[in-house]
Design a protein around this motif. Structure first.
Motif, PDB file in Angstrom:
ATOM      1  N   ALA A 197      -6.105  -9.934   4.046  1.00 58.31           N
ATOM      2  CA  ALA A 197      -5.852 -10.691   2.820  1.00 58.31           C
ATOM      3  C   ALA A 197      -5.812  -9.795   1.593  1.00 58.31           C
ATOM      4  N   GLY A 198      -6.133  -8.510   1.757  1.00 58.49           N
ATOM      5  CA  GLY A 198      -6.097  -7.585   0.642  1.00 58.49           C
ATOM      6  C   GLY A 198      -7.188  -7.801  -0.379  1.00 58.49           C
ATOM      7  N   ARG A 199      -8.335  -8.314   0.075  1.00 58.00           N
ATOM      8  CA  ARG A 199      -9.436  -8.579  -0.859  1.00 58.00           C
ATOM      9  C   ARG A 199     -10.440  -7.441  -0.950  1.00 58.00           C
ATOM     10  N   PHE A 200     -10.611  -6.699   0.139  1.00 57.93           N
ATOM     11  CA  PHE A 200     -11.622  -5.654   0.168  1.00 57.93           C
ATOM     12  C   PHE A 200     -11.035  -4.346   0.714  1.00 57.93           C
ATOM     13  N   VAL A 201     -11.471  -3.243   0.126  1.00 59.67           N
ATOM     14  CA  VAL A 201     -11.063  -1.916   0.560  1.00 59.67           C
ATOM     15  C   VAL A 201     -12.342  -1.144   0.886  1.00 59.67           C
ATOM     16  N   ILE A 202     -12.481  -0.717   2.143  1.00 58.89           N
ATOM     17  CA  ILE A 202     -13.755  -0.172   2.616  1.00 58.89           C
ATOM     18  C   ILE A 202     -13.576   1.244   3.159  1.00 58.89           C
ATOM     19  N   PRO A 203     -14.139   2.254   2.494  1.00 60.95           N
ATOM     20  CA  PRO A 203     -14.124   3.595   3.079  1.00 60.95           C
ATOM     21  C   PRO A 203     -15.004   3.620   4.329  1.00 60.95           C
TER      22      PRO A 203
ATOM     23  N   ILE B 188       0.835  -1.205   0.000  1.00 61.72           N
ATOM     24  CA  ILE B 188       0.000   0.000   0.000  1.00 61.72           C
ATOM     25  C   ILE B 188       0.865   1.249   0.000  1.00 61.72           C
ATOM     26  N   VAL B 189       1.912   1.256   0.817  1.00 60.39           N
ATOM     27  CA  VAL B 189       2.828   2.393   0.843  1.00 60.39           C
ATOM     28  C   VAL B 189       3.449   2.602  -0.537  1.00 60.39           C
ATOM     29  N   ALA B 190       3.791   1.520  -1.199  1.00 64.08           N
ATOM     30  CA  ALA B 190       4.392   1.625  -2.534  1.00 64.08           C
ATOM     31  C   ALA B 190       3.421   2.218  -3.547  1.00 64.08           C
ATOM     32  N   ALA B 191       2.116   2.014  -3.326  1.00 64.14           N
ATOM     33  CA  ALA B 191       1.102   2.512  -4.255  1.00 64.14           C
ATOM     34  C   ALA B 191       0.701   3.952  -3.984  1.00 64.14           C
ATOM     35  N   LEU B 192       1.144   4.504  -2.845  1.00 61.11           N
ATOM     36  CA  LEU B 192       0.753   5.860  -2.447  1.00 61.11           C
ATOM     37  C   LEU B 192       2.009   6.686  -2.185  1.00 61.11           C
ATOM     38  N   PRO B 193       2.479   7.441  -3.137  1.00 59.00           N
ATOM     39  CA  PRO B 193       3.706   8.223  -2.948  1.00 59.00           C
ATOM     40  C   PRO B 193       3.634   9.097  -1.694  1.00 59.00           C
TER      41      PRO B 193
ATOM     42  N   ALA C   1     -10.030   4.636  -1.799  1.00 62.88           N
ATOM     43  CA  ALA C   1     -10.373   3.214  -1.850  1.00 62.88           C
ATOM     44  C   ALA C   1     -10.344   2.696  -3.280  1.00 62.88           C
ATOM     45  N   GLY C   2     -10.848   3.504  -4.211  1.00 58.15           N
ATOM     46  CA  GLY C   2     -10.818   3.082  -5.607  1.00 58.15           C
ATOM     47  C   GLY C   2      -9.402   2.921  -6.125  1.00 58.15           C
ATOM     48  N   HIS C   3      -8.537   3.837  -5.746  1.00 59.59           N
ATOM     49  CA  HIS C   3      -7.142   3.754  -6.171  1.00 59.59           C
ATOM     50  C   HIS C   3      -6.467   2.500  -5.592  1.00 59.59           C
ATOM     51  N   LEU C   4      -6.714   2.243  -4.308  1.00 64.02           N
ATOM     52  CA  LEU C   4      -6.093   1.070  -3.681  1.00 64.02           C
ATOM     53  C   LEU C   4      -6.652  -0.231  -4.242  1.00 64.02           C
ATOM     54  N   ALA C   5      -7.951  -0.239  -4.534  1.00 65.28           N
ATOM     55  CA  ALA C   5      -8.542  -1.450  -5.106  1.00 65.28           C
ATOM     56  C   ALA C   5      -7.858  -1.800  -6.416  1.00 65.28           C
ATOM     57  N   THR C   6      -7.580  -0.797  -7.230  1.00 64.15           N
ATOM     58  CA  THR C   6      -6.887  -1.030  -8.495  1.00 64.15           C
ATOM     59  C   THR C   6      -5.467  -1.519  -8.262  1.00 64.15           C
ATOM     60  N   ALA C   7      -4.773  -0.873  -7.323  1.00 59.76           N
ATOM     61  CA  ALA C   7      -3.382  -1.233  -7.060  1.00 59.76           C
ATOM     62  C   ALA C   7      -3.235  -2.627  -6.480  1.00 59.76           C
ATOM     63  N   LEU C   8      -4.202  -3.039  -5.654  1.00 57.06           N
ATOM     64  CA  LEU C   8      -4.110  -4.331  -4.964  1.00 57.06           C
ATOM     65  C   LEU C   8      -4.861  -5.451  -5.673  1.00 57.06           C
ATOM     66  N   GLY C   9      -5.638  -5.108  -6.686  1.00 54.79           N
ATOM     67  CA  GLY C   9      -6.504  -6.110  -7.314  1.00 54.79           C
ATOM     68  C   GLY C   9      -7.625  -6.512  -6.378  1.00 54.79           C
ATOM     69  N   ALA C  10      -8.100  -5.552  -5.584  1.00 59.16           N
ATOM     70  CA  ALA C  10      -9.134  -5.800  -4.577  1.00 59.16           C
ATOM     71  C   ALA C  10     -10.462  -5.215  -5.025  1.00 59.16           C
ATOM     72  N   THR C  11     -11.478  -5.396  -4.207  1.00 58.14           N
ATOM     73  CA  THR C  11     -12.806  -4.838  -4.455  1.00 58.14           C
ATOM     74  C   THR C  11     -13.046  -3.668  -3.526  1.00 58.14           C
ATOM     75  N   ALA C  12     -13.389  -2.518  -4.084  1.00 60.95           N
ATOM     76  CA  ALA C  12     -13.748  -1.358  -3.266  1.00 60.95           C
ATOM     77  C   ALA C  12     -15.212  -1.486  -2.863  1.00 60.95           C
ATOM     78  N   VAL C  13     -15.476  -1.415  -1.579  1.00 59.57           N
ATOM     79  CA  VAL C  13     -16.839  -1.542  -1.061  1.00 59.57           C
ATOM     80  C   VAL C  13     -17.357  -0.144  -0.742  1.00 59.57           C
TER      81      VAL C  13
END
Length: 246
Positions: free
Chosen positions: A99-105, A19-24, A118-130
């Protein structure tokens, strides 16, 4: 956006590194007992603390625009509850399962940017934004985000925002009057809107062309001062958007 990534378990710290790597510029916070793992996961961006994670929340709220917690949703709610002030000032808070499956605001989805994060992280992790906010669940206009990506600002009271937002998500008739600004705001709307405009929205080119009594709410995109007669008739049910000068 200044983002703190918080993890309290060894396995969560590995995910936190991604996550840190995906967020400068993001910073990792973890318990002191996991210092080796934290520094390995986020070299140069790891901060380790003694004591309870709850003791870190005031400083995180004060110093960061967003918090990504790899902690259970219920625990996060309990941790942040005593520190909430209001949607205009609270940081964005997002929960990610270990497990990096869901990202929940969780907090400040719109104004604070948690839904966008959350949308950005879902893309970076291959997860689902809830996303549980009504405007996002139905992919309609988020009244408090309209034009944000294009640099627009809005003028409205809290009550006017609530009224117009409710009209939008409840499919009540809404007039959208665009007198200024770029026309691509729908395609560039928060979280990537696609398809046609909502059926309850009618577009107009001038405020004077609107039969105001026919509409529950009016969204007015303009640089001019609202005519006095319109202002009186729209009291409590209009949000005004101010595009940046061309």
């Amino acid at each position: 956006m200044r983002v703190a990534v918080v993890s309290i378990t060894r396995h969560g710290i590995a995910l936190a590194g991604r996550i840190v790597a995906a967020l400068p510029g993001a910073q990792l916070f973890a318990p002191e007992k996991f210092r080796v793992e934290a520094e390995s996961a986020a070299a140069g961006a790891a901060h380790c603390y003694q004591g309870k994670v709850g003791d870190q929340v005031p400083a995180l709220f004060a110093n960061f625009d967003g918090i990504v917690a790899i902690v259970s949703l219920g625990a996060v709610v309990r941790l942040i509850a005593p520190h909430l002030q209001g949607k205009e000032t609270d940081p964005a808070v997002v929960v990610v399962d270990e497990a990096g499956r869901f990202v929940i605001p969780v907090l400040s989805g719109h104004l604070g940017g948690a839904n966008s994060l959350a949308g950005h992280l879902a893309t970076a992790l291959g997860a689902t934004a809830v996303l549980t906010t009504a405007s996002d669940a139905r992919a309609t206009i988020a009244v408090d985000l309209l034009g944000r990506e294009l640099g627009w600002t809005f003028d409205a009271t809290h009550g006017e925002l609530l009224h117009c937002s409710a009209a939008m998500v409840n499919d009540e008739p809404v007039a959208l009057v665009q007198e200024a600004g770029g026309a691509d705001w729908w395609a560039n709307h928060a979280n990537g809107r696609k398809g046609p405009l909502p059926a309850n929205v009618t577009l107009f080119a001038r405020l004077e062309d609107v039969a105001l009594e026919r509409f529950t709410a009016v969204l007015w995109i303009s640089r001019r001062v609202m005519p006095a007669d319109c202002a009186a008739r729209l009291a409590g049910r209009c949000v005004t958007y101010r595009p940046t000068a061309a």
